[in-house]
Design an enzyme around this catalytic site. Sequence first.
Site, PDB file in Angstrom:
ATOM      1  N   GLY A  81       1.521   4.807  -0.566  1.00  0.00           N
ATOM      2  CA  GLY A  81       0.251   4.589   0.097  1.00  0.00           C
ATOM      3  C   GLY A  81      -0.397   5.882   0.549  1.00  0.00           C
ATOM      4  N   GLY A  82       0.424   6.888   0.804  1.00  0.00           N
ATOM      5  CA  GLY A  82      -0.077   8.207   1.181  1.00  0.00           C
ATOM      6  C   GLY A  82      -0.182   9.162   0.017  1.00  0.00           C
TER       7      GLY A  82
ATOM      8  N   ALA B  33       8.054   3.019   4.042  1.00  0.00           N
ATOM      9  CA  ALA B  33       7.743   2.251   2.837  1.00  0.00           C
ATOM     10  C   ALA B  33       6.510   1.400   3.100  1.00  0.00           C
ATOM     11  CB  ALA B  33       8.914   1.363   2.441  1.00  0.00           C
ATOM     12  N   ASP B  34       5.806   1.068   2.022  1.00  0.00           N
ATOM     13  CA  ASP B  34       4.632   0.200   2.129  1.00  0.00           C
ATOM     14  C   ASP B  34       5.014  -1.272   1.981  1.00  0.00           C
ATOM     15  OD1 ASP B  34       2.572   2.310   2.349  1.00  0.00           O
ATOM     16  OD2 ASP B  34       3.318   2.871   0.378  1.00  0.00           O
TER      17      ASP B  34
ATOM     18  N   LYS C 140       5.948  -4.714   6.852  1.00  0.00           N
ATOM     19  CA  LYS C 140       6.320  -4.200   5.529  1.00  0.00           C
ATOM     20  C   LYS C 140       7.386  -5.058   4.840  1.00  0.00           C
ATOM     21  CE  LYS C 140       3.561  -0.917   6.586  1.00  0.00           C
ATOM     22  NZ  LYS C 140       3.975   0.440   6.896  1.00  0.00           N
TER      23      LYS C 140
ATOM     24  N   THR D 190       7.035  11.013   4.210  1.00  0.00           N
ATOM     25  CA  THR D 190       5.627  11.196   4.547  1.00  0.00           C
ATOM     26  C   THR D 190       5.059   9.909   5.128  1.00  0.00           C
ATOM     27  OG1 THR D 190       5.351  12.804   2.777  1.00  0.00           O
ATOM     28  CG2 THR D 190       3.349  11.724   3.555  1.00  0.00           C
ATOM     29  N   GLY D 191       4.114  10.041   6.040  1.00  0.00           N
ATOM     30  CA  GLY D 191       3.388   8.872   6.518  1.00  0.00           C
ATOM     31  C   GLY D 191       3.619   8.553   7.977  1.00  0.00           C
TER      32      GLY D 191
ATOM     33  N   LYS E 299       6.254   2.345  -2.562  1.00  0.00           N
ATOM     34  CA  LYS E 299       5.880   3.521  -1.777  1.00  0.00           C
ATOM     35  C   LYS E 299       4.720   4.214  -2.474  1.00  0.00           C
ATOM     36  CE  LYS E 299       9.064   6.233  -0.302  1.00  0.00           C
ATOM     37  NZ  LYS E 299       8.249   6.371   0.940  1.00  0.00           N
TER      38      LYS E 299
ATOM     39  N   GLU F 189       8.345  11.955  -3.059  1.00  0.00           N
ATOM     40  CA  GLU F 189       9.218  11.038  -2.328  1.00  0.00           C
ATOM     41  C   GLU F 189      10.325  10.505  -3.228  1.00  0.00           C
ATOM     42  OE1 GLU F 189       5.968   9.348   0.947  1.00  0.00           O
ATOM     43  OE2 GLU F 189       6.364   8.218  -0.886  1.00  0.00           O
TER      44      GLU F 189
END
Length: 239
Positions: free
Chosen positions: A111-112, A98-99, A136, A36-37, A109, A118
């Site tokens: 942030g979303g 990844a954040d 990142k 996702t993201g 991970k 995940e």
Amino acid sequence: MALSKDEQKVLAARHAVDTLIKNGKIFSGMKIGLGTGSTALPAVKRLAEKIQDGTLKDIKAVSTSFQTTLACEELGIPVYTLNDKAINGSLDLAIDGADEIGPDNTLIKGGGAALLREKIIAYSAKEFAIVADESKDVKDHGTKFPLPVEIISEARVPVIQALEKLGASCVLREGVKKAGPVITDNGNMIIDCTWKSPVDPFDLEDRINRITGVVECGFFTKIKPLVFIAQAAGNVVER
């Protein structure tokens, strides 16, 4: 001319999918988890292009969020759940963003707000690939990007108290264009945590997940991913 963050994300995603196909880690008939993201979605699009041009056939995808499921539906990628007989609880590969990415390829991970699904998908995969822009790539975790912790709403106060005992400063994540807190795809809340000093993600992943009322935290340390980091100069670092 230096690439922007958005351009780096697309570069990393396309390079990763193409490289994984070339190296035989993405192949026809495989079961693949899709993240996702803003970095994961370009990878989904690249995968769809490879299906459409005939490079890949019979790909079975498992999505980490409503966002990714909708993207797969639009792009014509068949989506299953981990419980479907065709998937049978395990995946050949998962691809995600990844954040934060630490020196040992440890991750933050979530942030979303999709960290639970995940992590379920990443930890159910034989191999895990991460795509990211160079921002990142970090030296340590804890002090910059907040660690997301998904919690049961009824346990908000005691969970925050327990996290504070671990040295965390806690903020309940608020919605954007929505009054009140963020509610995850699983019906839970997110607490974002930061520390004054860097922390050990290997230790904290287990300690946080043992708190009653915590569903999952955003540290990913149990599976070491193959990482593709695009840089402003236009190259992609693999590690």
